[in-house]
Motif scaffolding. Structure first.
Motif, mmCIF file in Angstrom:
data_model
loop_
_atom_site.group_PDB
_atom_site.id
_atom_site.type_symbol
_atom_site.label_atom_id
_atom_site.label_comp_id
_atom_site.label_asym_id
_atom_site.label_seq_id
_atom_site.Cartn_x
_atom_site.Cartn_y
_atom_site.Cartn_z
ATOM 1 N N UNK A 259 0.820 -1.201 0.000
ATOM 2 C CA UNK A 259 0.000 0.000 0.000
ATOM 3 C C UNK A 259 0.858 1.256 0.000
ATOM 4 N N UNK A 260 0.246 2.384 -0.285
ATOM 5 C CA UNK A 260 1.004 3.636 -0.384
ATOM 6 C C UNK A 260 0.920 4.493 0.876
ATOM 7 N N UNK A 261 0.198 4.031 1.896
ATOM 8 C CA UNK A 261 0.093 4.829 3.123
ATOM 9 C C UNK A 261 1.161 4.402 4.121
ATOM 10 N N UNK A 262 1.447 5.288 5.068
ATOM 11 C CA UNK A 262 2.380 4.959 6.140
ATOM 12 C C UNK A 262 1.751 3.925 7.068
ATOM 13 N N UNK A 263 2.568 3.139 7.739
ATOM 14 C CA UNK A 263 2.060 2.181 8.702
ATOM 15 C C UNK A 263 1.430 2.931 9.876
ATOM 16 N N UNK B 43 -9.652 10.516 13.957
ATOM 17 C CA UNK B 43 -8.945 9.301 13.576
ATOM 18 C C UNK B 43 -9.499 8.154 14.414
ATOM 19 N N UNK B 44 -10.092 7.164 13.751
ATOM 20 C CA UNK B 44 -10.669 6.018 14.459
ATOM 21 C C UNK B 44 -10.095 4.725 13.884
ATOM 22 N N UNK B 45 -9.501 3.953 14.743
ATOM 23 C CA UNK B 45 -9.050 2.615 14.379
ATOM 24 C C UNK B 45 -10.188 1.656 14.713
ATOM 25 N N UNK B 46 -10.587 0.826 13.757
ATOM 26 C CA UNK B 46 -11.692 -0.108 13.963
ATOM 27 C C UNK B 46 -11.135 -1.508 14.184
ATOM 28 N N UNK B 47 -11.574 -2.131 15.248
ATOM 29 C CA UNK B 47 -11.215 -3.512 15.545
ATOM 30 C C UNK B 47 -12.500 -4.265 15.848
ATOM 31 N N UNK C 108 -4.174 -6.335 20.134
ATOM 32 C CA UNK C 108 -4.607 -6.329 18.736
ATOM 33 C C UNK C 108 -4.242 -5.022 18.047
ATOM 34 N N UNK C 109 -3.928 -3.992 18.831
ATOM 35 C CA UNK C 109 -3.545 -2.698 18.272
ATOM 36 C C UNK C 109 -2.035 -2.733 18.053
ATOM 37 N N UNK C 110 -1.627 -2.542 16.803
ATOM 38 C CA UNK C 110 -0.202 -2.589 16.472
ATOM 39 C C UNK C 110 0.509 -1.355 17.024
ATOM 40 N N UNK C 111 1.804 -1.498 17.263
ATOM 41 C CA UNK C 111 2.606 -0.405 17.820
ATOM 42 C C UNK C 111 2.550 0.829 16.920
ATOM 43 N N UNK C 112 2.545 0.634 15.598
ATOM 44 C CA UNK C 112 2.472 1.778 14.682
ATOM 45 C C UNK C 112 1.133 2.511 14.823
ATOM 46 N N UNK C 113 0.068 1.757 15.066
ATOM 47 C CA UNK C 113 -1.251 2.370 15.256
ATOM 48 C C UNK C 113 -1.284 3.160 16.555
ATOM 49 N N UNK D 247 -12.601 1.131 26.898
ATOM 50 C CA UNK D 247 -12.005 0.549 25.707
ATOM 51 C C UNK D 247 -11.888 1.519 24.544
ATOM 52 N N UNK D 248 -12.635 2.632 24.557
ATOM 53 C CA UNK D 248 -12.538 3.581 23.460
ATOM 54 C C UNK D 248 -11.437 4.613 23.689
ATOM 55 N N UNK D 249 -10.858 4.628 24.884
ATOM 56 C CA UNK D 249 -9.785 5.571 25.148
ATOM 57 C C UNK D 249 -8.587 5.178 24.303
ATOM 58 N N UNK D 250 -7.801 6.164 23.923
ATOM 59 C CA UNK D 250 -6.660 5.835 23.089
ATOM 60 C C UNK D 250 -5.607 5.138 23.941
ATOM 61 N N UNK D 251 -4.759 4.406 23.280
ATOM 62 C CA UNK D 251 -3.735 3.630 23.965
ATOM 63 C C UNK D 251 -2.436 4.407 24.023
ATOM 64 N N UNK D 252 -1.744 4.251 25.145
ATOM 65 C CA UNK D 252 -0.390 4.792 25.166
ATOM 66 C C UNK D 252 0.556 3.691 24.688
ATOM 67 N N UNK D 253 1.809 3.985 24.607
ATOM 68 C CA UNK D 253 2.748 3.020 24.041
ATOM 69 C C UNK D 253 3.040 1.849 24.963
ATOM 70 N N UNK D 254 2.595 1.933 26.219
ATOM 71 C CA UNK D 254 2.779 0.824 27.160
ATOM 72 C C UNK D 254 1.605 -0.136 27.130
#
Length: 144
Positions: free
Chosen positions: A50-54, A70-74, A86-91, A130-137
């Motif tokens: 794909x042409x988008x960034x990870x 920005x909404x990530x759907x899982x 299930x949320x990738x580190x790049x996400x 569960x809808x709160x955004x994730x930190x890197x930890x």
């Protein structure tokens, strides 16, 4: 034709369902799907990159007040539990960065989560953890 939830591609179907209903709602925002996967090339039998960034989320848009969305759907696994892994580190990195710039961000595990994220008003809409955004930890953080 209305989007229907199916079991064949549940995440894609949920994305379409969310987009259709948010755009028809009275929330005063516009969202669209960001195709961030590779494209199958039948002539050589592979997926082209794909042409988008990870890390770019599935749904992108703008709220009435000009804030980016920005909404990530899982899709919730069969266990019924929302699994932070299930949320990738790049996400996580992308959502955290956009949140720091003032965007409305979140992870939607179902239709109502997306509306909770866009409302972004904790006094009117009590957001589920569960809808709160994730930190890197990989922990849930309040998206204030």
């Amino acid at each position: 034709m209305a989007a229907k939830l199916t079991t064949r591609q549940p995440e894609t179907a949920l994305q379409k369902f969310i987009i259709e209903h948010i755009n028809k709602s009275n929330l005063g925002c516009y969202v669209f799907r960001c195709k961030n996967t590779g494209t199958y090339d039948p002539t050589i039998g592979i997926f082209r990159k794909g042409s988008t960034d990870k890390g770019i989320p599935d749904i992108i848009g703008t709220a009435k007040n000009g804030r980016s969305i920005y909404i990530e759907v899982k899709v919730t696994p069969k266990s019924g539990n929302c699994v932070p892994s299930m949320i990738k580190i790049e996400q996580k990195t992308f959502l955290t960065r956009m949140k720091s710039l003032g965007a409305i961000v979140g992870v939607a595990w179902d239709y109502s989560d997306a509306f909770d994220i866009i409302a972004d008003n904790e006094e009117m809409y009590k957001r589920k953890q569960r809808t709160f955004y994730y930190d890197l930890n990989m922990e849930f953080k309040n998206a204030k």
